[in-house]
Design a protein around this motif. Structure first.
Motif, short mmCIF file in Angstrom:
data_model
loop_
_atom_site.label_atom_id
_atom_site.label_comp_id
_atom_site.label_asym_id
_atom_site.label_seq_id
_atom_site.Cartn_x
_atom_site.Cartn_y
_atom_site.Cartn_z
N GLY A 81 -3.94 -5.39 0.23
CA GLY A 81 -2.51 -5.20 0.06
C GLY A 81 -1.76 -6.45 -0.32
O GLY A 81 -0.55 -6.56 -0.05
N THR A 82 -2.42 -7.39 -0.97
CA THR A 82 -1.76 -8.64 -1.38
C THR A 82 -0.47 -8.36 -2.13
O THR A 82 0.56 -9.02 -1.91
CB THR A 82 -2.71 -9.47 -2.27
N PHE A 83 -0.50 -7.38 -3.03
CA PHE A 83 0.68 -7.06 -3.82
C PHE A 83 1.45 -5.87 -3.24
O PHE A 83 2.68 -5.87 -3.22
CB PHE A 83 0.29 -6.78 -5.27
N ALA A 84 0.74 -4.86 -2.77
CA ALA A 84 1.39 -3.66 -2.25
C ALA A 84 2.37 -3.98 -1.13
O ALA A 84 3.46 -3.40 -1.05
CB ALA A 84 0.34 -2.66 -1.76
N LEU A 85 2.00 -4.92 -0.26
CA LEU A 85 2.85 -5.24 0.89
C LEU A 85 3.98 -6.20 0.52
O LEU A 85 4.87 -6.45 1.33
CB LEU A 85 2.00 -5.85 2.01
N ALA A 86 3.95 -6.74 -0.71
CA ALA A 86 4.98 -7.69 -1.12
C ALA A 86 6.02 -7.08 -2.06
O ALA A 86 6.96 -7.77 -2.45
CB ALA A 86 4.32 -8.89 -1.82
N LEU A 87 5.85 -5.80 -2.40
CA LEU A 87 6.75 -5.19 -3.38
C LEU A 87 7.84 -4.37 -2.69
O LEU A 87 7.55 -3.60 -1.77
CB LEU A 87 5.95 -4.27 -4.31
N PRO A 88 9.09 -4.51 -3.14
CA PRO A 88 10.20 -3.75 -2.54
C PRO A 88 10.33 -2.38 -3.18
O PRO A 88 11.43 -1.98 -3.59
CB PRO A 88 11.40 -4.65 -2.84
N SER A 89 9.23 -1.65 -3.28
CA SER A 89 9.21 -0.36 -3.98
C SER A 89 8.37 0.62 -3.19
O SER A 89 7.69 0.25 -2.22
CB SER A 89 8.59 -0.52 -5.38
N ASP A 102 -12.90 -0.11 4.14
CA ASP A 102 -12.42 -0.93 5.26
C ASP A 102 -11.16 -1.70 4.89
O ASP A 102 -10.22 -1.82 5.69
CB ASP A 102 -13.50 -1.87 5.76
N ALA A 103 -11.09 -2.20 3.65
CA ALA A 103 -9.88 -2.89 3.21
C ALA A 103 -8.70 -1.93 3.15
O ALA A 103 -7.59 -2.27 3.58
CB ALA A 103 -10.11 -3.54 1.84
N LEU A 104 -8.94 -0.74 2.62
CA LEU A 104 -7.86 0.23 2.48
C LEU A 104 -7.33 0.67 3.85
O LEU A 104 -6.12 0.85 4.02
CB LEU A 104 -8.35 1.45 1.70
N MET A 105 -8.21 0.81 4.83
CA MET A 105 -7.76 1.20 6.16
C MET A 105 -6.90 0.12 6.79
O MET A 105 -5.93 0.41 7.49
CB MET A 105 -8.98 1.51 7.05
N GLY A 106 -7.25 -1.16 6.53
CA GLY A 106 -6.41 -2.24 7.03
C GLY A 106 -5.03 -2.22 6.40
O GLY A 106 -4.03 -2.40 7.09
N LEU A 107 -4.98 -1.99 5.09
CA LEU A 107 -3.70 -1.89 4.39
C LEU A 107 -2.89 -0.71 4.93
O LEU A 107 -1.68 -0.84 5.19
CB LEU A 107 -3.94 -1.74 2.89
N LYS A 108 -3.53 0.43 5.09
CA LYS A 108 -2.83 1.62 5.56
C LYS A 108 -2.23 1.42 6.94
O LYS A 108 -1.07 1.77 7.20
CB LYS A 108 -3.79 2.81 5.57
N ALA A 109 -3.01 0.81 7.85
CA ALA A 109 -2.53 0.59 9.21
C ALA A 109 -1.37 -0.41 9.23
O ALA A 109 -0.39 -0.22 9.96
CB ALA A 109 -3.68 0.08 10.09
N ALA A 110 -1.47 -1.47 8.40
CA ALA A 110 -0.40 -2.47 8.37
C ALA A 110 0.90 -1.88 7.84
O ALA A 110 1.98 -2.13 8.37
CB ALA A 110 -0.84 -3.66 7.50
N ALA A 111 0.80 -1.08 6.77
CA ALA A 111 1.99 -0.46 6.20
C ALA A 111 2.61 0.54 7.18
O ALA A 111 3.84 0.61 7.32
CB ALA A 111 1.63 0.24 4.90
N HIS A 112 1.75 1.30 7.86
CA HIS A 112 2.25 2.28 8.83
C HIS A 112 2.96 1.59 9.99
O HIS A 112 4.00 2.07 10.46
CB HIS A 112 1.09 3.13 9.35
N ALA A 113 2.42 0.46 10.45
CA ALA A 113 3.02 -0.25 11.58
C ALA A 113 4.42 -0.73 11.26
O ALA A 113 5.29 -0.80 12.14
CB ALA A 113 2.14 -1.43 11.98
N ARG A 114 4.68 -1.06 9.99
CA ARG A 114 6.01 -1.51 9.58
C ARG A 114 6.82 -0.40 8.91
O ARG A 114 7.91 -0.66 8.42
CB ARG A 114 5.87 -2.69 8.61
N GLN A 115 6.27 0.79 8.89
CA GLN A 115 6.93 1.96 8.28
C GLN A 115 7.32 1.69 6.84
O GLN A 115 8.42 2.03 6.40
CB GLN A 115 8.14 2.38 9.12
N LEU A 116 6.40 1.08 6.09
CA LEU A 116 6.63 0.79 4.68
C LEU A 116 6.21 1.99 3.83
O LEU A 116 5.26 2.70 4.16
CB LEU A 116 5.83 -0.43 4.26
N PRO A 117 6.88 2.21 2.71
CA PRO A 117 6.54 3.35 1.84
C PRO A 117 5.33 3.03 0.96
O PRO A 117 5.42 2.96 -0.27
CB PRO A 117 7.81 3.54 1.02
#
Length: 388
Positions: A260-268, A278-293
């Protein structure tokens, strides 16, 4: 006598009479007997292991000429495909900032392999590794000797939020004495995690707390041996370029999204596709924890690239493929109607190949940002903005 004009992709200097010479910098003089007389851009290599160690190939270049090499690699790749584009000044990471590296250990030695060889150069100093990682080299060497390492093993080092993360593949010591030695080593040297992999997958032998890496200001679970941009400075440069290329987009597709280097940095609103579960699950959990779209999909983009119809749903697309590029996905990108694309690449040659297929279908390369994360090596990265 002739003058060295530039440094070619493999790292050798190219003279004005067409001759090539190793360890030559622009402005050097090449005599008729192939002796290199240093010029204004030829510096004294800072490391005692150069040029034997394969970790660096270009320590003889000063700051200006190394940055020029990074830029020239990209210009040459584009020219080879009949393309041209505005190329921005290179952003080069400082010395001692590498937070990810793979060393090799065997019979009392630990380091990078020699250039063009399988021989391991025993590392006693390093001017590219982050100090926290280099500080582990001597203790790891002693640990492997204590554990009786007899055959070659690969040692993957990553600097996580919690400290050094170590993954040793090809060696998995067993028994109580080995377990005690590992525990004592990790505790003494503040290791965040120590994993071994004997071919069955990584097994954590030490991990007092979950290991994370902060991306876009958000801690993300870091699987052992995961891909990570080599330096924080390089990551910041690539993220800034991607944000610029996708500015104003309400919906973005992030292809080969990784952690999520880019996915978590974009305001979109972001759709993130990644083949490593395993990488995707980490990204999914991080985004969910911050309620990011951020909406994730486990998808092999080589076997099942997004179709033109799927791509057309987004205002912008980000793609960061492996070194082989994204030939299959590029064909659909070339035909889609999405107006903007941020292409991040660790291989100028495959980027140029993919970009050519898109330019032939009406795309334009607006700019290219060269990034030199692997300082003093021939490895070059970039971020490019393409638009319809």
């Amino acid at each position: 006598m002739s003058t060295i004009l530039r440094v070619a992709a493999p790292g050798d200097g190219v003279a004005d009479d067409g001759r090539h010479a190793p360890f030559a910098a622009p402005g050097d003089t090449l005599t008729d007997s192939f002796e290199v007389i240093p010029g204004p851009h030829h510096q004294v290599p800072p490391c005692r292991h150069f040029p034997q160690c394969g970790g660096c190939q270009l320590q003889h270049l000063d700051e200006e000429s190394y940055a020029g090499f990074v830029t020239d690699r990209i210009a040459s790749a584009l020219d080879g495909q009949g393309l041209s584009a505005p190329i921005r000044p290179a952003i080069v990471s400082p010395p001692n900032t590498r937070r990810r590296a793979t060393l090799h250990a065997e019979r009392g030695v630990l380091g990078f392999t020699a250039e063009g060889s399988h021989r391991v150069v025993d590392m006693r100093e390093c001017h590219i590794l982050a100090p926290e990682l280099f500080a582990l080299v001597a203790p790891l060497r002693a640990l492997f000797q204590k554990l009786g390492l007899k055959r070659r093993a690969d040692v993957h080092l990553t600097l996580s939020d919690q400290g050094p993360d170590v993954l040793v593949s090809g060696f998995a010591p067993e028994g109580l004495a080995a377990a005690e030695a590992l525990t004592s080593f990790c505790d003494r040297h503040k290791v965040a995690r120590f994993c071994v992999d004997d071919g069955q997958g990584p097994e954590a032998r030490w991990e007092p707390q979950p290991v994370t890496i902060t991306l876009g200001g958000i801690p993300v679970a870091l699987p052992p041996g995961s891909f990570l941009q080599a330096t924080r400075e390089g990551e910041d440069a690539l993220v800034a370029a991607v944000r610029e290329a996708t500015a104003g987009a309400r919906t973005v597709a992030d292809l080969f999204a990784g952690l999520g280097t880019f996915a978590l940095a974009l305001p979109s609103k972001v759709y993130a596709a990644e083949g490593a579960r395993d990488a995707l699950m980490g990204l999914k959990a991080a985004a969910h924890a911050r309620q990011l779209p951020v909406f994730t999909e486990h998808r092999d983009l080589y076997r099942r690239p997004l179709t033109v119809a799927e791509l057309d749903r987004f205002d912008a697309i980000v793609i960061d493929p492996p070194r082989a590029g994204a030939r299959e996905q590029a064909a659909a990108l070339a035909a889609c109607k999405t107006p903007r694309l941020a292409y991040v690449s660790c291989n100028p040659a495959t980027f140029a190949r993919d970009a050519k297929s898109m330019v032939e279908e009406g795309w334009r390369i607006d700019w290219v940002q060269p990034v030199g994360q692997f300082r003093w090596s021939t490895h070059v990265e970039l971020a490019a903005c393409l638009s319809r």
